[in-house]
Design an enzyme around this catalytic site. Structure first.
Site, mmCIF file in Angstrom:
data_model
loop_
_atom_site.group_PDB
_atom_site.id
_atom_site.type_symbol
_atom_site.label_atom_id
_atom_site.label_comp_id
_atom_site.label_asym_id
_atom_site.label_seq_id
_atom_site.Cartn_x
_atom_site.Cartn_y
_atom_site.Cartn_z
ATOM 1 N N LYS A 20 -4.922 32.271 12.123
ATOM 2 C CA LYS A 20 -3.747 31.486 12.529
ATOM 3 C C LYS A 20 -2.519 32.399 12.629
ATOM 4 O O LYS A 20 -1.765 32.348 13.601
ATOM 5 C CB LYS A 20 -3.511 30.338 11.535
ATOM 6 C CG LYS A 20 -4.616 29.280 11.601
ATOM 7 C CD LYS A 20 -4.549 28.232 10.495
ATOM 8 C CE LYS A 20 -5.747 27.285 10.587
ATOM 9 N NZ LYS A 20 -5.791 26.255 9.546
ATOM 10 N N GLN B 129 -3.370 25.352 3.701
ATOM 11 C CA GLN B 129 -4.802 25.446 3.999
ATOM 12 C C GLN B 129 -5.605 24.673 2.960
ATOM 13 O O GLN B 129 -5.415 24.839 1.753
ATOM 14 C CB GLN B 129 -5.234 26.929 4.049
ATOM 15 C CG GLN B 129 -6.638 27.152 4.557
ATOM 16 C CD GLN B 129 -6.845 26.732 6.025
ATOM 17 O OE1 GLN B 129 -5.913 26.765 6.827
ATOM 18 N NE2 GLN B 129 -8.045 26.316 6.369
ATOM 19 N N ASP C 78 -0.383 20.071 11.201
ATOM 20 C CA ASP C 78 -1.798 19.766 10.952
ATOM 21 C C ASP C 78 -2.120 18.314 11.318
ATOM 22 O O ASP C 78 -3.294 17.942 11.426
ATOM 23 C CB ASP C 78 -2.128 19.960 9.464
ATOM 24 C CG ASP C 78 -2.846 21.272 9.192
ATOM 25 O OD1 ASP C 78 -3.582 21.731 10.093
ATOM 26 O OD2 ASP C 78 -2.674 21.825 8.093
HETATM 27 N N1 GUN Z 1 -9.266 23.222 6.198
HETATM 28 C C1 GUN Z 1 -10.225 22.969 7.119
HETATM 29 N N2 GUN Z 1 -9.669 22.631 8.309
HETATM 30 C C2 GUN Z 1 -8.334 22.648 8.131
HETATM 31 C C3 GUN Z 1 -7.244 22.395 8.997
HETATM 32 O O1 GUN Z 1 -7.381 22.039 10.184
HETATM 33 N N3 GUN Z 1 -6.002 22.536 8.427
HETATM 34 C C4 GUN Z 1 -5.823 22.900 7.130
HETATM 35 N N4 GUN Z 1 -4.568 22.988 6.684
HETATM 36 N N5 GUN Z 1 -6.827 23.139 6.305
HETATM 37 C C5 GUN Z 1 -8.074 23.023 6.806
#
Ligand code: GUN
Length: 312
Positions: A73, A117, A140
């Site tokens: 990211k 995350q 998100d």
């Molecule tokens: N863990 C697994 N997928 C995601 C996501 O799309 N965003 C976040 N913040 N954590 C995750």
């Protein structure tokens, strides 16, 4: 009586079935196209003296998979020309400390998007953390306000993985109207939101959606009815060839690390689909890796850009 060119499958007459020319839904390629477009738009903003999008990512502890995702990211931000701030916190951080950090980021005008995350260490309430992020910075799309708006068809940040899947279907011009979409898995991150999005009265959408889960008794029969199957349950190679009809579009959301001594890393990434045997049946299928994963990041970047542009 069978006519020439027909054969009997499951007790019904079908035209003779040949293996379909299967096409890969190439998430790597499409995500690059999305990111290239965002880079152009970000360069334009800079030339106009406007603010550049800024994503703040919080990574807690040392979960290997989370490390990899967050690194991707941050790398994507830098490729596009976004600002990013990576905040690493120890696995023993308290909920209060995390909430304090989030409030700081909420108040920081320069930060457009915030992501924490997941999964979080035990003892920290995921719900509390999600609800603390300002909806205007919730790139998100996990905040109940974002989810509620999405369900009602209002402008909202869509969760990145389902949003990425829609972008992929759209890129390949896959017909969705009137199709039966079977979603396996009902998580808040993928299964539930994609089921709502595919059901919306717009493209890509207008599907009849069935959501299957661990208590669905006749899962195989339902999957066999799916024109579009979204496998999002997190069980490696769960979807087998005898669960998929010829010509189906199969989207594999799984990304499980499975021990593999032949790999330098010591693990292989496995999807939720038995790709080798399912792919020959499909009209389209996503590979793992290189399918949904890169699209999730592209969608997150789109949300971050939108969060920034909303401040103009
Ligand atoms: N863990 C697994 N997928 C995601 C996501 O799309 N965003 C976040 N913040 N954590 C995750």
């Amino acid at each position: 009586m069978m006519r020439k060119g027909e054969n009997i499958i499951f007790g019904c007459h079908f035209p003779r079935l040949y293996l379909c020319p299967m096409k890969l839904l190439d998430g790597k390629l499409v995500s690059q196209a999305v990111k290239d477009r965002l880079k152009t738009q970000t360069d334009e903003r800079m030339l106009q003296g406007k603010k550049v999008p800024h994503l703040a990512a919080i990574l807690i502890g040392n979960n290997g998979a989370s490390e990899t995702y967050v690194a991707s990211k941050v790398k994507s931000c830098s490729e596009i020309g976004f600002k990013s701030t990576l905040i690493r916190l120890d696995a023993d951080v308290t909920e209060q400390e995390l909430l304090f950090k989030l409030n700081e980021l909420n108040e920081d005008f320069d930060v457009d998007g915030i992501l924490v995350q997941l999964p979080l260490p035990k003892g920290i309430s995921e719900q509390k953390i999600i609800e603390t992020i300002l909806p205007s910075k919730d790139v998100d799309g996990f905040h109940p306000e974002s989810v509620g708006r999405m369900v009602q068809g209002l402008p909202a940040f869509y969760p990145a993985t389902p949003y990425g899947i829609l972008l992929l279907l759209e890129h390949y011009g896959i017909e969705t109207k009137g199709k039966h979409a079977v979603v396996i898995g009902r998580s808040n991150i993928v299964g539930r939101p994609i089921s709502i999005m595919l059901n919306k009265n717009e493209y890509p959408g207008n599907c009849t959606v069935t959501v299957c889960h661990s208590h669905t008794p006749n899962l195989k029969e339902i999957c066999l009815q799916g024109d579009i199957i979204i496998a999002a349950l997190g069980r490696p190679e769960f979807l087998k060839a005898d669960m998929v009809k010829h010509g189906a579009v199969v989207v594999d959301v799984g990304i499980t690390r499975v021990a593999d001594d032949s790999k330098k890393s010591g693990f292989a990434i496995k999807g939720d689909v038995d790709f080798e045997n399912v792919a020959p049946l499909c009209s389209y299928i996503t590979p793992v890796p290189g399918g949904v994963g890169p699209m999730t990041i592209a969608a997150l970047m789109m949300n971050t850009f939108k969060a920034c542009a909303a401040k103009d």
